[in-house]
Design a protein around this motif. Structure first.
Motif, mmCIF file in Angstrom:
data_model
loop_
_atom_site.group_PDB
_atom_site.id
_atom_site.type_symbol
_atom_site.label_atom_id
_atom_site.label_comp_id
_atom_site.label_asym_id
_atom_site.label_seq_id
_atom_site.Cartn_x
_atom_site.Cartn_y
_atom_site.Cartn_z
ATOM 1 N N ASP A 78 0.809 -1.216 0.000
ATOM 2 C CA ASP A 78 0.000 0.000 0.000
ATOM 3 C C ASP A 78 0.842 1.267 0.000
ATOM 4 N N ARG A 82 3.340 -0.888 -6.587
ATOM 5 C CA ARG A 82 3.087 -2.324 -6.638
ATOM 6 C C ARG A 82 3.774 -2.983 -7.828
ATOM 7 N N ALA A 134 -3.412 -6.636 -5.425
ATOM 8 C CA ALA A 134 -3.927 -5.273 -5.243
ATOM 9 C C ALA A 134 -3.783 -4.443 -6.513
ATOM 10 N N ARG A 201 -2.866 5.726 -7.442
ATOM 11 C CA ARG A 201 -3.307 5.017 -6.250
ATOM 12 C C ARG A 201 -3.348 5.972 -5.069
ATOM 13 N N GLU A 345 -7.133 1.790 -1.028
ATOM 14 C CA GLU A 345 -5.990 2.150 -0.196
ATOM 15 C C GLU A 345 -5.664 1.089 0.851
ATOM 16 N N ARG A 347 -6.153 -2.384 -0.015
ATOM 17 C CA ARG A 347 -6.115 -3.680 -0.690
ATOM 18 C C ARG A 347 -4.796 -4.415 -0.466
ATOM 19 N N GLY A 348 -3.698 -3.690 -0.346
ATOM 20 C CA GLY A 348 -2.426 -4.354 -0.097
ATOM 21 C C GLY A 348 -2.412 -5.034 1.251
ATOM 22 N N ARG A 349 -2.862 -4.330 2.304
ATOM 23 C CA ARG A 349 -2.839 -4.893 3.653
ATOM 24 C C ARG A 349 -3.859 -6.021 3.806
#
Length: 413
Positions: A78, A82, A134, A201, A345, A347-349
Motif C-alpha cells: 500500500d 506495486r 492489489a 493510487r 488504499e 487492498r495491499g494490507r
C-alpha cells in the motif's frame, strides 16, 4: 461511449495477465519438481512415513516467511509502487530457478538447496501476492472486475495445468531442465510487468504510525464478517483437505505411476478449476453466491475422500478434477468479495492477510498433511482431511450466517 466489458480490451491488464500466466507456469513447474526431488531423495535413506515428514517440512519452509512477513508485506504493497514490488520479486524468483538448476546439475542428491529455494520462494511470494493482487483491480473498471477475476483465474489455472505436467515431463528428460525453463518464464513475466504503465493510487498518510497502519488490514478482516468468513472457510477447508501435498507419495508408492504420472495428478485439479473459471469468464456468477461457495467446499471434501480411497489412476484423476473445480468456485467467490468490499488504499494490507490465509491453507496444509501422514499414513491422512473439510463447511454455515445470506456481488466504493 460505453466502456468495454471484456478485461482483455485493456492493454495493461493484457500485460498483467500474460505475466501472471508465465510466472504461474514457472512456479507450478518448480513446486512439483521440488516436492518430487525432496521425497525421492528422502526415500533413498528413509521409509515412506519419514520421507512424508520431509514433504511436510518443505511446505513449512515456504509458509514461515509468509507468516513472519504478513504485516510488512501488506503495508509495503500500500506504500510502494506495486509494479516495483512485483518486478523485484520476479527477478529473485528467476535467480532462485537458476540456482536450483545449477544445484541439480552439480549434485542432484542434496536436500539443502531445495529447502533454501523453498524459503526464497516463500519470501518472494509473501511480497508479490499482496502487491499483484492489489494491482489487478486498478487495471480495469470496477464493473469489469468480476469478469477480470475469473479471467485472471484462467491464467492461474492454465499455469496450474501446464506447469506441473511440464515440470514432470522436463524432469524426466533432464533433471535441471524444468528449472531452466522456469527461469525463462520468469524472465517473460518480468518483461511484461516492466511494460505496465504507472497506476494512480491512494497514498498512505505518512504522519501516522506505520505499525498502526500495518494492523489495519487485520482489523478490517476481523470486523467484516463476510470477508472473514470467506477467507477462513478456505483456510481451514484446504488446510485439512490438502490432498495435493500427498501426490508424490501416491504417485510413487500407491498408484505407482512415477514422475510423469505425478505431472498428470498435479495437473488434474487445475483442469477442473480452469473449466469452472472459463465458465465464469463467460457467465459470471450472479445469484446465491454464498450458498454456492459453501456447497463447493463440501464437494471439495467429498472429492478428497474419493481420491484418498482410489487405487485406480483414472478414478483418482476424476476425483482431482472435481476437487479442483469445486475449489475454483470457492476461490472465485472469495476473491471477488475481497476485491469489491475492500477500499483501494487498503487492498495491499487486506491482500497480505488473504495471502497469509491462502498460504496457511496451501503450504501449511502441506506441512500438516506431511506430519499427519507420518503419523497415520498418507491414505488415512487424505481421507480424514476430506471429512474435516465437510465438517468445516457445516460449522461455517452456522457460525457465519452472512455467508449463507450473500446472494449477489455488489460493488462497494
Amino acid at each position: 461511449m460505453d466502456q468495454p466489458k471484456q478485461p482483455f480490451a485493456y492493454r495493461d491488464y493484457r500485460l498483467f495477465w500474460i505475466g501472471r500466466l508465465a510466472s504461474n507456469l514457472a512456479q507450478n513447474a518448480m513446486v512439483v519438481v521440488i516436492g518430487w526431488q525432496v521425497y525421492d531423495i528422502a526415500r533413498l535413506t528413509m521409509g515412506t512415513k519419514a520421507a512424508a515428514l520431509q514433504l511436510g517440512l518443505i511446505g513449512l519452509a515456504q509458509f514461515l516467511p509468509i507468516f513472519a512477513l504478513t504485516l510488512i508485506t501488506g503495508w509495503t504493497a500500500d506504500r510502494v509502487d506495486r509494479r516495483l514490488i512485483g518486478r523485484i520479486c520476479l527477478g529473485l524468483q528467476l535467480v532462485c530457478a537458476s540456482m536450483l538448476a545449477w544445484a541439480t546439475l552439480a549434485d542432484g542428491r542434496t536436500l539443502a538447496p531445495l529447502f533454501a529455494g523453498a524459503v526464497l520462494l516463500g519470501i518472494t511470494r509473501a511480497f508479490s501476492m499482496p502487491a499483484l493482487n492489489a494491482l489487478a483491480p486498478n487495471l480495469v473498471p470496477a464493473e469489469v472486475l468480476p469478469r477480470a477475476i475469473a479471467t485472471n483465474a484462467i491464467g492461474n489455472r492454465v499455469g496450474g495445468i501446464l506447469g506441473p505436467a511440464l515440470g514432470g515431463y522436463l524432469y524426466a528428460i533432464w533433471a535441471p531442465l524444468p528449472y531452466l525453463t522456469s527461469a525463462v518464464a520468469y524472465g517473460v513475466a518480468l518483461a511484461c510487468l516492466m511494460l505496465i504503465r504507472p497506476i494512480a493510487r491512494t497514498m498512505l498518510d505518512g504522519s501516522r504510525n506505520p505499525w498502526r497502519q500495518m494492523v489495519e488490514g487485520l482489523a478490517y478482516v476481523r470486523d467484516n464478517k463476510l470477508v472473514l468468513g470467506a477467507i477462513s472457510l478456505d483456510l481451514f477447508a484446504v488446510l485439512l483437505g490438502g490432498a495435493t501435498a500427498m501426490l508424490p507419495i501416491f504417485a510413487r508408492d500407491i498408484l505407482h505411476v512415477g514422475a510423469s504420472g505425478l505431472g498428470h495428478l498435479r495437473a488434474a485439479p487445475a483442469v477442473g478449476a480452469m473449466a469452472v473459471a472459463l465458465w465464469f469468464s463467460w457467465r459470471p456468477l450472479r445469484q446465491h453466491v454464498g450458498m454456492k461457495m459453501l456447497a463447493a467446499v463440501a464437494v471439495f471434501g467429498i472429492a478428497t475422500i474419493g481420491f484418498g480411497m482410489s487405487r485406480w489412476l483414472p478414478l483418482s484423476l476424476a476425483c482431482l478434477v472435481i476437487l479442483g473445480g469445486a475449489d475454483m468456485l470457492s476461490v472465485y467467490v472469495r476473491q471477488t468479495l475481497i476485491q469489491l468490499y475492500t477500499p483501494n488504499e487498503m487492498r495491499g494490507r487486506v491482500g497480505a492477510v488473504s495471502t497469509l490465509f491462502v498460504s496457511a491453507s496451501n503450504e501449511l496444509g502441506e506441512a500438516e498433511s506431511g506430519f499427519l501422514a507420518a503419523l497415520i499414513g498418507p491414505v488415512a491422512a487424505v481421507v480424514a482431511g476430506g471429512a474435516g473439510a465437510i465438517g468445516i463447511t457445516l460449522l461455517w454455515a452456522h457460525w457465519f450466517p452472512s455467508l449463507r445470506l450473500a446472494r449477489t456481488f455488489e460493488v462497494k466504493r
